[in-house]
Write an enzyme that holds these catalytic residues in place. Structure first.
Site, PDB file in Angstrom:
ATOM      1  N   LYS A 138     -13.237  14.277 -37.378  1.00 28.96           N
ATOM      2  CA  LYS A 138     -11.842  14.766 -37.362  1.00 28.96           C
ATOM      3  C   LYS A 138     -11.598  15.428 -38.724  1.00 28.96           C
ATOM      4  O   LYS A 138     -11.388  14.753 -39.727  1.00 28.96           O
ATOM      5  CB  LYS A 138     -10.901  13.575 -37.154  1.00 28.96           C
ATOM      6  CG  LYS A 138      -9.593  13.878 -36.464  1.00 28.96           C
ATOM      7  CD  LYS A 138      -8.698  14.858 -37.161  1.00 28.96           C
ATOM      8  CE  LYS A 138      -7.889  14.277 -38.300  1.00 28.96           C
ATOM      9  NZ  LYS A 138      -7.190  15.310 -39.099  1.00 28.96           N
ATOM     10  N   GLU A 198     -13.597   7.177 -49.773  1.00 27.08           N
ATOM     11  CA  GLU A 198     -13.630   7.968 -51.008  1.00 27.08           C
ATOM     12  C   GLU A 198     -12.233   8.518 -51.201  1.00 27.08           C
ATOM     13  O   GLU A 198     -11.798   9.407 -50.463  1.00 27.08           O
ATOM     14  CB  GLU A 198     -14.649   9.101 -50.898  1.00 27.08           C
ATOM     15  CG  GLU A 198     -16.070   8.576 -50.928  1.00 27.08           C
ATOM     16  CD  GLU A 198     -17.118   9.655 -50.883  1.00 27.08           C
ATOM     17  OE1 GLU A 198     -16.784  10.837 -51.039  1.00 27.08           O
ATOM     18  OE2 GLU A 198     -18.280   9.299 -50.684  1.00 27.08           O
ATOM     19  N   CYS A 216     -11.655  15.685 -56.173  1.00 27.98           N
ATOM     20  CA  CYS A 216     -11.394  14.268 -56.451  1.00 27.98           C
ATOM     21  C   CYS A 216     -11.897  13.869 -57.822  1.00 27.98           C
ATOM     22  O   CYS A 216     -11.320  13.008 -58.469  1.00 27.98           O
ATOM     23  CB  CYS A 216     -12.020  13.400 -55.372  1.00 27.98           C
ATOM     24  SG  CYS A 216     -13.780  13.671 -55.204  1.00 27.98           S
ATOM     25  N   GLU A 265      -1.901  11.549 -59.122  1.00 25.27           N
ATOM     26  CA  GLU A 265      -2.881  12.588 -58.817  1.00 25.27           C
ATOM     27  C   GLU A 265      -2.128  13.849 -58.387  1.00 25.27           C
ATOM     28  O   GLU A 265      -1.480  13.859 -57.344  1.00 25.27           O
ATOM     29  CB  GLU A 265      -3.805  12.120 -57.690  1.00 25.27           C
ATOM     30  CG  GLU A 265      -4.936  13.089 -57.427  1.00 25.27           C
ATOM     31  CD  GLU A 265      -5.808  12.686 -56.241  1.00 25.27           C
ATOM     32  OE1 GLU A 265      -5.253  12.314 -55.190  1.00 25.27           O
ATOM     33  OE2 GLU A 265      -7.033  12.764 -56.366  1.00 25.27           O
TER      34      GLU A 265
HETATM   35  P1  NAD Z   1      -5.219  12.954 -46.657  1.00 23.91           P
HETATM   36  O1  NAD Z   1      -5.444  11.505 -46.902  1.00 23.91           O
HETATM   37  O2  NAD Z   1      -3.831  13.433 -46.488  1.00 23.91           O
HETATM   38  O3  NAD Z   1      -5.996  13.432 -45.338  1.00 23.91           O
HETATM   39  C1  NAD Z   1      -7.378  13.253 -45.197  1.00 23.91           C
HETATM   40  C2  NAD Z   1      -7.712  13.160 -43.726  1.00 23.91           C
HETATM   41  O4  NAD Z   1      -7.141  11.971 -43.191  1.00 23.91           O
HETATM   42  C3  NAD Z   1      -7.184  14.313 -42.881  1.00 23.91           C
HETATM   43  O5  NAD Z   1      -8.173  14.667 -41.941  1.00 23.91           O
HETATM   44  C4  NAD Z   1      -5.976  13.704 -42.203  1.00 23.91           C
HETATM   45  O6  NAD Z   1      -5.656  14.305 -40.977  1.00 23.91           O
HETATM   46  C5  NAD Z   1      -6.453  12.288 -41.990  1.00 23.91           C
HETATM   47  N1  NAD Z   1      -5.379  11.285 -41.804  1.00 23.91           N
HETATM   48  C6  NAD Z   1      -4.128  11.309 -42.313  1.00 23.91           C
HETATM   49  N2  NAD Z   1      -3.445  10.220 -41.889  1.00 23.91           N
HETATM   50  C7  NAD Z   1      -4.286   9.494 -41.107  1.00 23.91           C
HETATM   51  C8  NAD Z   1      -4.169   8.277 -40.394  1.00 23.91           C
HETATM   52  N3  NAD Z   1      -3.045   7.550 -40.393  1.00 23.91           N
HETATM   53  N4  NAD Z   1      -5.244   7.830 -39.704  1.00 23.91           N
HETATM   54  C9  NAD Z   1      -6.403   8.519 -39.702  1.00 23.91           C
HETATM   55  N5  NAD Z   1      -6.570   9.698 -40.350  1.00 23.91           N
HETATM   56  C10 NAD Z   1      -5.527  10.169 -41.056  1.00 23.91           C
HETATM   57  O7  NAD Z   1      -5.958  13.702 -47.845  1.00 23.91           O
HETATM   58  P2  NAD Z   1      -5.938  15.265 -48.175  1.00 23.91           P
HETATM   59  O8  NAD Z   1      -4.601  15.576 -48.763  1.00 23.91           O
HETATM   60  O9  NAD Z   1      -6.440  16.006 -46.994  1.00 23.91           O
HETATM   61  O10 NAD Z   1      -7.078  15.345 -49.302  1.00 23.91           O
HETATM   62  C11 NAD Z   1      -6.862  15.182 -50.665  1.00 23.91           C
HETATM   63  C12 NAD Z   1      -7.197  13.761 -51.111  1.00 23.91           C
HETATM   64  O11 NAD Z   1      -8.572  13.485 -50.863  1.00 23.91           O
HETATM   65  C13 NAD Z   1      -7.011  13.557 -52.606  1.00 23.91           C
HETATM   66  O12 NAD Z   1      -6.377  12.326 -52.833  1.00 23.91           O
HETATM   67  C14 NAD Z   1      -8.438  13.519 -53.135  1.00 23.91           C
HETATM   68  O13 NAD Z   1      -8.620  12.837 -54.349  1.00 23.91           O
HETATM   69  C15 NAD Z   1      -9.156  12.857 -52.015  1.00 23.91           C
HETATM   70  N6  NAD Z   1     -10.596  13.113 -52.102  1.00 23.91           N
HETATM   71  C16 NAD Z   1     -11.413  12.102 -52.539  1.00 23.91           C
HETATM   72  C17 NAD Z   1     -12.783  12.323 -52.678  1.00 23.91           C
HETATM   73  C18 NAD Z   1     -13.692  11.240 -53.193  1.00 23.91           C
HETATM   74  O14 NAD Z   1     -14.901  11.400 -53.098  1.00 23.91           O
HETATM   75  N7  NAD Z   1     -13.180  10.148 -53.736  1.00 23.91           N
HETATM   76  C19 NAD Z   1     -13.315  13.560 -52.343  1.00 23.91           C
HETATM   77  C20 NAD Z   1     -12.458  14.570 -51.901  1.00 23.91           C
HETATM   78  C21 NAD Z   1     -11.095  14.320 -51.775  1.00 23.91           C
END
Ligand code: NAD
Length: 503
Positions: A191, A266, A300, A397
């Protein structure tokens, strides 16, 4: 024709099919709409114009994909690792062959600059090659002996897994999760993020054309609260590999609790780069600016907090401001562009809100701090100086090209500031004193630390964070530990005394 115009024309060519067909789901080798027939629109952050209609899936689509992944697991999970390796190496070659298409699509869908995205496919292919090479040994375990018995451990693929990815560098990140899952023998329901759905569709098509059996990798588009949620709650899904925000991770943990889902998270970061006055300052300036202003700061592991020893603070931050002011903000397909538009107006509004917050809290805006142009989500590389650790710009962040700098006096104060946040993903340390490097890396609360270096990835090493930055590690064997179950078989070496009851 300028290079930019030529690139735009080529990108339009690659994306015309999405505009015509939409970005649909891909289940069991078939391109299918959401069962409800619903769609949502994805826009380009360059000009906010619609790029395509995307399938808005829900629980019924997830059910369908899980059923297919469960069936495919019966054969893919049993296939010898050496056979899986062959298939995955072909996938890697096929990804590389479509490198330009992947890069251009990613640029238009996410706003990331071509100078970085031109490597997206290569890094994706590298992920496939790395884990493909390990597939033949994935089942191997240990032999543990005592006087009477020998225990033999081995690993088995856990079953169909869910992979949920964010919108920052989506192609590279998806391959980082999907390649080890497939190498381990799992089947996948992916997804992707609603803001950046396009390259996930390319990945599954490329993989199948290269020989990945249908149903082994399935794609379901949609929003987190419906498609994402249904995936995390599905009893047929044995584990969820999730990359995204910390608060989403905690929601997923709650959603998966009923079905005792194994999770790998992550999550977010607010990573310090700590510069002592004995460091190679030229290199430190380059590394600190690279790690926050590359990839639009939507990374990230970005070094979003710069902690500088007070003896060099004024000079060092002035040099960082100079770099920030020189950075070209522009169209992602312009080869000169370093910072492209942020992913979406919603995210841009979040980033811009921190400019006002910084002013209110009393930090100085030493560079940037403003939107660029009226159209698109363009923001100037920004530097906040003289911040303190209790400010929102030091704690939260921001996930944009925005750097907060804080002066410190000595090691103890640097550590207190560095560790004084909820996150613990990465830390960067600049010093030429080996003893200090040892003391600092012993005490820093971060899953990954780089000394005198920017983030340089080495795939066999563990990747992941502590505190609110995540649970679990990826990379090398750690990925297989997540996607596989370790089982133990105990065999007799000689006849030992079996306890007798009732005699
Ligand atoms: P997000 O958490 O908003 O969304 C990530 C994914 O989760 C999307 O596909 C979204 O549709 C899905 N999602 C949202 N709510 C959900 C739920 N209730 N159940 C299941 N899936 C759900 O994150 P974003 O804004 O897309 O990405 C940015 C974030 O990702 C930042 O916080 C960044 O630090 C983090 N990130 C972390 C790493 C790492 O390796 N630690 C790497 C890349 C990004």
């Amino acid at each position: 024709m300028s290079v930019l115009n030529d690139n735009i024309a080529r990108a339009q060519g690659y994306m015309a099919r999405f505009a015509a067909e939409g970005v649909l789901n891909h289940i069991g080798g078939e391109t299918v709409p959401a069962l409800s027939g619903q769609c949502f629109e994805t826009i380009s952050p360059v000009d906010l114009k619609p790029l395509a209609k995307v399938a808005k899936s829900g629980a019924a689509d997830i059910d369908r994909a899980v059923a297919v992944a469960t069936e495919a697991f019966k054969t893919w999970g049993k296939m010898p690792g050496a056979e899986r390796r062959k298939v995955l190496l072909k996938v890697a070659d096929a990804i590389e062959a479509r490198a330009e298409e992947i890069a251009f699509t990613e640029c238009m869908d996410t706003g990331q600059a071509l100078r970085f995205m031109s490597k997206a496919a290569l890094r994706g292919a590298e992920n496939f090659r790395f884990f493909a090479a390990k597939a033949p040994q994935a089942e191997d375990g240990l032999s543990l002996r005592n006087a009477d018995q020998v225990n033999i451990t081995s690993r088995r693929p856990i079953g169909p897994v869910g992979v949920i990815t964010p919108w920052n560098t989506p192609f590279m990140l998806s391959t980082w999760k999907i390649a080890p899952a497939l190498a381990a023998g799992c089947t996948v329901v992916h997804k992707p993020a609603e803001f950046s759905p396009m390259t996930a569709k390319l990945l599954v098509e490329i993989a199948e054309e290269a020989g990945l059996p249908k149903g082994v990798l399935n794609l379901v588009n949609g929003f987190g609260e419906d498609a994402g949620r249904a995936l995390t709650e599905h009893p047929g899904i044995k584990a969820i590999a999730f990359v995204g925000e910390s608060r989403t991770g905690s929601m997923i943990m709650a959603q998966g609790a009923k079905t005792l889902k194994r999770v790998h998270f992550e999550l977010g970061g607010k990573n310090p780069v700590i510069v002592f006055d004995d460091a190679d300052l030229d290199r430190a300036v380059d590394a600190a600016t690279f790690m926050i202003y590359s990839l639009n700061g939507e990374r990230c592991t970005s070094s979003s907090r710069l902690l500088v020893q007070d003896t060099i603070y004024a000079d060092f931050t002035a040099r960082v401001a100079e770099v920030a002011n020189r950075i070209k903000v522009g169209h992602p397909l312009d080869p000169e562009t370093v910072v492209g538009p942020l992913i979406h107006p919603e995210h841009e509004a979040k980033v811009l809100s921190y400019f006002a917050k910084a002013r209110e809290e009393g930090a100085t805006i030493a560079a940037g701090g403003e939107k660029v142009g009226a159209a698109g989500c363009f923001v100037r590389p920004t530097l906040f100086t003289r911040a303190s650790n209790d400010m929102a710009v030091a704690q939260e962040e921001i996930f944009g090209p925005v750097l907060t700098t804080i002066p410190f006096k000595d090691e103890a104060e640097a550590l207190e500031i560095a560790n004084g946040v909820q996150y613990g993903l990465a830390a960067y340390l600049w010093t030429n004193d080996l003893g200090r490097a040892m003391r600092m890396t012993d005490a820093l609360e971060a899953g990954m630390m780089w000394v005198n270096s920017e983030n340089v990835r080495h795939l066999p090493t563990p990747f992941g964070g502590v505190k609110a930055s995540g649970i679990g590690r990826d990379g090398g064997e750690w990925s297989f530990d997540f996607y596989m179950e370790t089982v133990n078989v105990c065999l007799p070496r000689r006849l030992h005394q079996v306890p007798k009851l009732g005699g």
